[in-house]
Design a protein around this motif. Structure first.
Motif, mmCIF file in Angstrom:
data_model
loop_
_atom_site.group_PDB
_atom_site.id
_atom_site.type_symbol
_atom_site.label_atom_id
_atom_site.label_comp_id
_atom_site.label_asym_id
_atom_site.label_seq_id
_atom_site.Cartn_x
_atom_site.Cartn_y
_atom_site.Cartn_z
ATOM 1 N N ARG A 79 0.859 -1.181 0.000
ATOM 2 C CA ARG A 79 0.000 0.000 0.000
ATOM 3 C C ARG A 79 0.898 1.236 0.000
ATOM 4 O O ARG A 79 2.034 1.189 0.464
ATOM 5 C CB ARG A 79 -0.889 0.014 1.249
ATOM 6 C CG ARG A 79 -1.986 1.082 1.229
ATOM 7 C CD ARG A 79 -2.811 1.072 2.505
ATOM 8 N NE ARG A 79 -2.117 1.734 3.613
ATOM 9 C CZ ARG A 79 -1.943 1.175 4.809
ATOM 10 N NH1 ARG A 79 -2.382 -0.042 5.061
ATOM 11 N NH2 ARG A 79 -1.311 1.845 5.766
ATOM 12 N N PHE A 80 0.378 2.311 -0.530
ATOM 13 C CA PHE A 80 1.043 3.598 -0.429
ATOM 14 C C PHE A 80 0.264 4.470 0.553
ATOM 15 O O PHE A 80 -0.970 4.458 0.551
ATOM 16 C CB PHE A 80 1.112 4.305 -1.787
ATOM 17 C CG PHE A 80 2.080 3.669 -2.751
ATOM 18 C CD1 PHE A 80 3.413 4.041 -2.761
ATOM 19 C CD2 PHE A 80 1.653 2.696 -3.642
ATOM 20 C CE1 PHE A 80 4.313 3.458 -3.646
ATOM 21 C CE2 PHE A 80 2.535 2.106 -4.532
ATOM 22 C CZ PHE A 80 3.879 2.481 -4.533
ATOM 23 N N LEU A 116 -0.769 4.756 -9.202
ATOM 24 C CA LEU A 116 0.173 3.976 -8.408
ATOM 25 C C LEU A 116 -0.100 2.481 -8.577
ATOM 26 O O LEU A 116 -1.238 2.084 -8.859
ATOM 27 C CB LEU A 116 0.070 4.355 -6.929
ATOM 28 C CG LEU A 116 0.437 5.803 -6.591
ATOM 29 C CD1 LEU A 116 -0.046 6.162 -5.196
ATOM 30 C CD2 LEU A 116 1.937 6.014 -6.713
ATOM 31 N N LEU A 139 -3.855 3.249 -2.415
ATOM 32 C CA LEU A 139 -3.365 4.474 -1.799
ATOM 33 C C LEU A 139 -4.275 4.874 -0.643
ATOM 34 O O LEU A 139 -5.484 5.012 -0.810
ATOM 35 C CB LEU A 139 -3.314 5.613 -2.818
ATOM 36 C CG LEU A 139 -2.970 7.000 -2.279
ATOM 37 C CD1 LEU A 139 -1.546 7.032 -1.737
ATOM 38 C CD2 LEU A 139 -3.172 8.070 -3.345
ATOM 39 N N ARG A 163 -10.171 6.169 -3.105
ATOM 40 C CA ARG A 163 -8.973 6.101 -2.272
ATOM 41 C C ARG A 163 -9.347 5.736 -0.840
ATOM 42 O O ARG A 163 -10.488 5.939 -0.408
ATOM 43 C CB ARG A 163 -8.211 7.430 -2.298
ATOM 44 C CG ARG A 163 -7.734 7.850 -3.684
ATOM 45 C CD ARG A 163 -6.892 6.772 -4.349
ATOM 46 N NE ARG A 163 -6.252 7.243 -5.575
ATOM 47 C CZ ARG A 163 -5.512 6.479 -6.358
ATOM 48 N NH1 ARG A 163 -5.335 5.205 -6.070
ATOM 49 N NH2 ARG A 163 -4.954 6.970 -7.455
#
Length: 210
Positions: free
Chosen positions: A62-63, A80, A84, A109
């Protein structure tokens, strides 16, 4: 619509209440450190540089991104290779955690909930995210905050008073959840970042949670 957390058909794979719940701060790696690191394993990558500078295939589960309310649209637009999560705080436009969560959910998100929010703010946030498909992530200072968040999430899913559950958490109710209910809760509350996950997990188990 509230989700009954007592009955239901078994999911394909049950997920325990603590299964993968706690994330150690040491496993959240600033993106800038990946530029020279050979391999850091499967980690959460905290975006502190332009994503265009990232290695071609970062090993990210995960970011995470910290941004102001004015930057939410830019955060949602990022491309990405992993999910996120966005923690929103500050900016010229002041948004409550619930308001920023609503925008992030619409944008697909994962909303992030910072530690130290008031019970009212947390309850309003949970009212937004409890029935969204993206789930949410959180940061917590200690075991008490983790338990309060779990109890609040459970109450929000049931349609009960989440603020009351946060103010007066009852871990015995969490301990009594059937596997299907625990799985439903964990599909909403994805992870909680804590400084010492081993210590917190031991304290949660001591409180009868598993």
């Amino acid at each position: 619509m509230a989700i009954p957390l007592t009955l239901g058909l078994p999911p394909k794979q049950s997920r325990g209440l603590l299964d993968g719940l706690l994330l150690g701060a040491s496993r959240v790696v600033p993106a800038s450190t990946l530029l020279e690191a050979e391999s850091v394993g499967r980690v959460v990558v905290l975006l502190d540089i332009d994503p265009a500078q990232l290695p071609a295939e970062p090993e990210a589960v995960r970011f995470d991104l910290e941004c102001t309310a004015d930057q939410i649209d830019d955060a949602i637009a990022l491309n990405l290779p992993a999910p996120l999560a966005v923690y929103v705080d500050g900016g010229d436009e002041i948004l409550s955690p619930a308001e920023s969560a609503a925008v992030l959910c619409v944008g697909g998100r994962i909303p992030g909930l910072a530690s130290g929010r008031s019970p009212a703010e947390i309850a309003d946030f949970l009212a937004v995210v409890a029935h969204e498909s993206v789930g949410f992530v959180s940061r917590a200072a200690d075991t008490a905050e983790v338990i309060a968040l779990l109890c609040g999430t459970m109450a929000a899913l049931r349609g009960d008073d989440a603020r009351a559950a946060i103010l007066d958490p009852k871990p015995e109710k969490l301990a009594g959840l059937i596997p299907e209910a625990a799985t439903a809760l964990r599909e909403v509350l994805l992870t909680i970042e804590v400084v010492d996950p081993e210590s917190v997990e031991n304290e949660l188990r001591a409180a009868g949670l598993s």
